[in-house]
Design an enzyme around this catalytic site. Structure first.
Site, short mmCIF file in Angstrom:
data_model
loop_
_atom_site.label_atom_id
_atom_site.label_comp_id
_atom_site.label_asym_id
_atom_site.label_seq_id
_atom_site.Cartn_x
_atom_site.Cartn_y
_atom_site.Cartn_z
N GLU A 1 1.22 -4.38 11.15
CA GLU A 1 0.75 -2.99 11.00
C GLU A 1 1.65 -2.18 11.92
O GLU A 1 1.57 -2.29 13.15
CB GLU A 1 -0.71 -2.84 11.46
CG GLU A 1 -1.73 -3.60 10.62
CD GLU A 1 -2.07 -2.90 9.30
OE1 GLU A 1 -1.62 -1.75 9.08
OE2 GLU A 1 -2.80 -3.51 8.50
N TYR B 1 -10.14 -7.40 10.91
CA TYR B 1 -11.44 -7.64 10.30
C TYR B 1 -11.26 -8.71 9.22
O TYR B 1 -10.14 -9.06 8.86
CB TYR B 1 -12.04 -6.38 9.69
CG TYR B 1 -11.09 -5.46 8.98
CD1 TYR B 1 -10.38 -5.87 7.86
CD2 TYR B 1 -10.88 -4.16 9.45
CE1 TYR B 1 -9.51 -5.01 7.22
CE2 TYR B 1 -10.00 -3.29 8.81
CZ TYR B 1 -9.32 -3.72 7.69
OH TYR B 1 -8.46 -2.89 7.06
N ARG C 1 -3.38 4.62 -2.15
CA ARG C 1 -3.18 3.29 -1.54
C ARG C 1 -2.99 2.17 -2.58
O ARG C 1 -2.17 1.27 -2.41
CB ARG C 1 -4.42 2.99 -0.69
CG ARG C 1 -4.64 1.54 -0.28
CD ARG C 1 -6.01 1.42 0.41
NE ARG C 1 -6.44 0.05 0.59
CZ ARG C 1 -6.31 -0.64 1.72
NH1 ARG C 1 -5.70 -0.11 2.77
NH2 ARG C 1 -6.77 -1.87 1.82
N ASN D 1 -3.55 -5.74 -1.96
CA ASN D 1 -3.73 -6.68 -0.85
C ASN D 1 -5.16 -7.24 -0.80
O ASN D 1 -5.65 -7.67 0.24
CB ASN D 1 -3.37 -6.03 0.49
CG ASN D 1 -3.09 -7.08 1.55
OD1 ASN D 1 -2.60 -8.17 1.26
ND2 ASN D 1 -3.43 -6.76 2.80
N HIS E 1 2.68 -3.57 6.71
CA HIS E 1 1.74 -2.47 6.48
C HIS E 1 1.86 -1.47 7.62
O HIS E 1 2.54 -1.69 8.61
CB HIS E 1 0.31 -3.01 6.48
CG HIS E 1 -0.02 -3.88 5.31
ND1 HIS E 1 -0.78 -3.46 4.26
CD2 HIS E 1 0.32 -5.17 5.03
CE1 HIS E 1 -0.90 -4.44 3.37
NE2 HIS E 1 -0.24 -5.49 3.82
N SER E 2 1.14 -0.36 7.50
CA SER E 2 0.88 0.52 8.62
C SER E 2 -0.56 1.01 8.44
O SER E 2 -1.10 0.92 7.33
CB SER E 2 1.86 1.69 8.64
OG SER E 2 1.56 2.65 7.63
N HIS F 1 0.87 -1.18 0.00
CA HIS F 1 0.00 0.00 0.00
C HIS F 1 0.90 1.23 0.00
O HIS F 1 1.64 1.47 0.95
CB HIS F 1 -0.92 0.00 1.23
CG HIS F 1 -1.99 -1.04 1.15
ND1 HIS F 1 -2.45 -1.73 2.25
CD2 HIS F 1 -2.70 -1.50 0.08
CE1 HIS F 1 -3.40 -2.58 1.85
NE2 HIS F 1 -3.57 -2.45 0.56
N SER F 2 0.81 2.00 -1.09
CA SER F 2 1.85 2.99 -1.34
C SER F 2 1.93 4.11 -0.30
O SER F 2 2.98 4.68 -0.09
CB SER F 2 1.70 3.56 -2.74
OG SER F 2 0.35 3.84 -3.03
N ARG F 3 0.80 4.45 0.33
CA ARG F 3 0.85 5.59 1.26
C ARG F 3 1.47 5.23 2.60
O ARG F 3 1.68 6.11 3.44
CB ARG F 3 -0.55 6.15 1.47
CG ARG F 3 -1.54 5.19 2.14
CD ARG F 3 -2.91 5.84 2.14
NE ARG F 3 -3.97 4.97 2.64
CZ ARG F 3 -5.27 5.33 2.64
NH1 ARG F 3 -5.61 6.50 2.17
NH2 ARG F 3 -6.19 4.51 3.10
N GLU F 4 1.76 3.95 2.81
CA GLU F 4 2.29 3.52 4.11
C GLU F 4 3.82 3.68 4.12
O GLU F 4 4.58 2.72 4.19
CB GLU F 4 1.82 2.08 4.38
CG GLU F 4 0.28 2.03 4.45
CD GLU F 4 -0.34 0.63 4.37
OE1 GLU F 4 0.41 -0.37 4.39
OE2 GLU F 4 -1.58 0.54 4.28
ZN LIG Z 1 -1.71 -1.59 4.19
#
Ligand SMILES: [Zn+2]
Length: 429
Positions: free
Chosen positions: A390, A368, A247, A264, A316-317, A189-192
């Protein structure tokens, strides 16, 4: 600027200034956008939050999606929608607080810190591990890093992204052929951004500690480590050029208005199930078919062809969690007990570094239900030590974690990863 009361001049100037700053970079502007945190009391309140995605399509950006009542929901709301959304929350008795008052302020600080450290790096011809970097900077760091440590590190080109950027993997090996292997990926996820930065620091640390740290040295005598630092290169380039909060990847298809697939959600395991979306405009769009995205397909091909991966760690974050399969169902995996106690040990090791607390458990029980995810695919393909992190924080900054936290985050994450690798070394299969 009609309707701005007197006394708001300072804010007006700030607004104009930050708009100019952003415009100068051709970047999307997030002035006045806020991140709201909602603590839902029960399932009913959670579903009111889920409804927002349909009521305000493409307006509400969940940073922490509605999961369970014990977990907060964080959502980014554009300035223009704030009144509406706050009214909706209030009318349904949903209590909220403002986590980030003005996203653009944090973005400007991040940009300024990057520019400052870039000047320092240029004047000292060095690479700062406590700064965020662009794709070009990371790829040129990779080339230097591989050249300087060719005894142990090599670079493998495993494919090309949708926009034809190289997909690169670092291989750490002391020899042998097709040794049992460990996979780590960051930035799917690119924004992380904290995840790429953590991966870079860890790569550097492996080289420094090899030959000094007995455990790591033993691991590398028996196993190879592979790290994919920029798992979504197109998305990552886009976070720098246009939209810091992007993202998905950047794939486009004829006749479909919205770009990008959530990488993902694009894996074969449980593809298209709950916790993924068939609407291309959704942030969790799973794509037209499993592995339709080259960024996912290249990893699947590489890992399958290699055939001897024993550990997979996908980073991830944010939220401070360490999780294992499954994501796509509440079903327990066969070695759940082992994974649970290993996660507990890893989280303990992480805590001992800087006192940061993580929660842990299976993905579906901790976070989730999410379908088509990396670690489920890994597990179903015989990699029994499959984990997803995360990283920091829990929402104070969210995806905009200040660069001053890169090194401490990497240090503690490294201890958790070492714990997992040690277990795999001592439990060959
Ligand atoms: Zn992520």
């Amino acid at each position: 600027m009609l309707g701005v009361p007197r006394g708001g001049t300072g804010r007006q100037i700030l607004l104009v200034f930050s708009f100019m700053l952003a415009a100068a970079w051709g970047q999307m502007n997030f002035t006045g956008d806020q991140v709201l945190r909602v603590l839902a009391k029960d399932e009913e309140q959670l579903s009111l939050l889920r409804d927002l995605e349909g009521l305000k399509p493409q307006k509400v950006d969940f940073w922490r999606g509605p999961a369970r009542p014990s977990l907060p929901v964080d959502m980014r709301i554009p300035f223009s929608e704030l009144n509406d959304i706050k009214a909706y929350l209030e009318s349904h008795g949903l209590a909220y607080s403002v986590m980030i008052k003005d996203i653009q302020v944090l973005l400007n600080e991040e940009r300024e810190a990057m520019a400052r450290l870039r000047r320092l790096e240029r004047s000292t011809s060095s690479f700062s591990y406590s700064s965020y970097h662009t794709l070009e900077e990371i790829y040129s760091w990779i080339d230097n890093f591989v050249a300087e440590n060719s005894n142990i590190v090599s670079k493998i080109h495993i494919g090309n992204s949708f926009e034809n950027r190289s997909i690169l993997v670092l291989k750490f090996s002391t020899g042998g052929s097709r040794r049992p292997a460990i996979w780590i990926d960051t930035g799917i996820h690119s924004r992380e951004w904290i995840t790429h930065a953590t991966g870079i620091w860890i790569a550097k640390e492996i080289v420094i500690e090899f030959g000094k740290n007995g455990l790591l040295t033993n691991i590398l005598k028996a196993m190879d480590i592979f790290i994919e630092l920029v798992t979504n290169p197109d998305g990552f380039a886009f976070t720098h050029s246009m939209n810091r909060l992007w993202r998905k990847n950047k794939s486009s298809r004829p006749g479909i208005f919205c770009n990008g697939v959530d990488l993902n959600r694009n894996w074969k395991s449980g593809f298209g199930g709950n916790g993924s979306n068939s609407n291309p405009c959704s942030e969790t769009y799973h794509g037209p078919s499993p592995q339709s995205e080259p960024e996912v397909a290249s990893i699947v091909n590489f890992i399958t062809k290699h055939g001897n991966f024993k550990v997979l760690i996908s980073i991830h974050s944010y939220s401070q969690m360490l999780m294992y399969p499954y994501g796509h169902s509440m079903e327990s995996v066969s070695n759940e007990k082992e994974l649970h106690s290993l996660a507990q040990d890893a989280v303990k090791a992480l805590y001992q570094v800087h006192g940061i607390q993580y929660i842990f458990g299976s993905i579906s029980a901790t976070l989730y239900v999410a379908s088509g995810i990396t670690v489920d695919w890994a597990y179903d393909n015989g990699i029994k030590y499959a984990f997803s992190f995360e990283l920091r924080d829990t929402g104070r900054y969210g995806f905009l974690l200040p660069a001053t936290q890169i090194v401490p985050t990497a240090q503690e994450t490294w201890m958790a990863i070492l714990t997992i690798m040690k277990h795999a070394l001592h439990h060959p299969y």
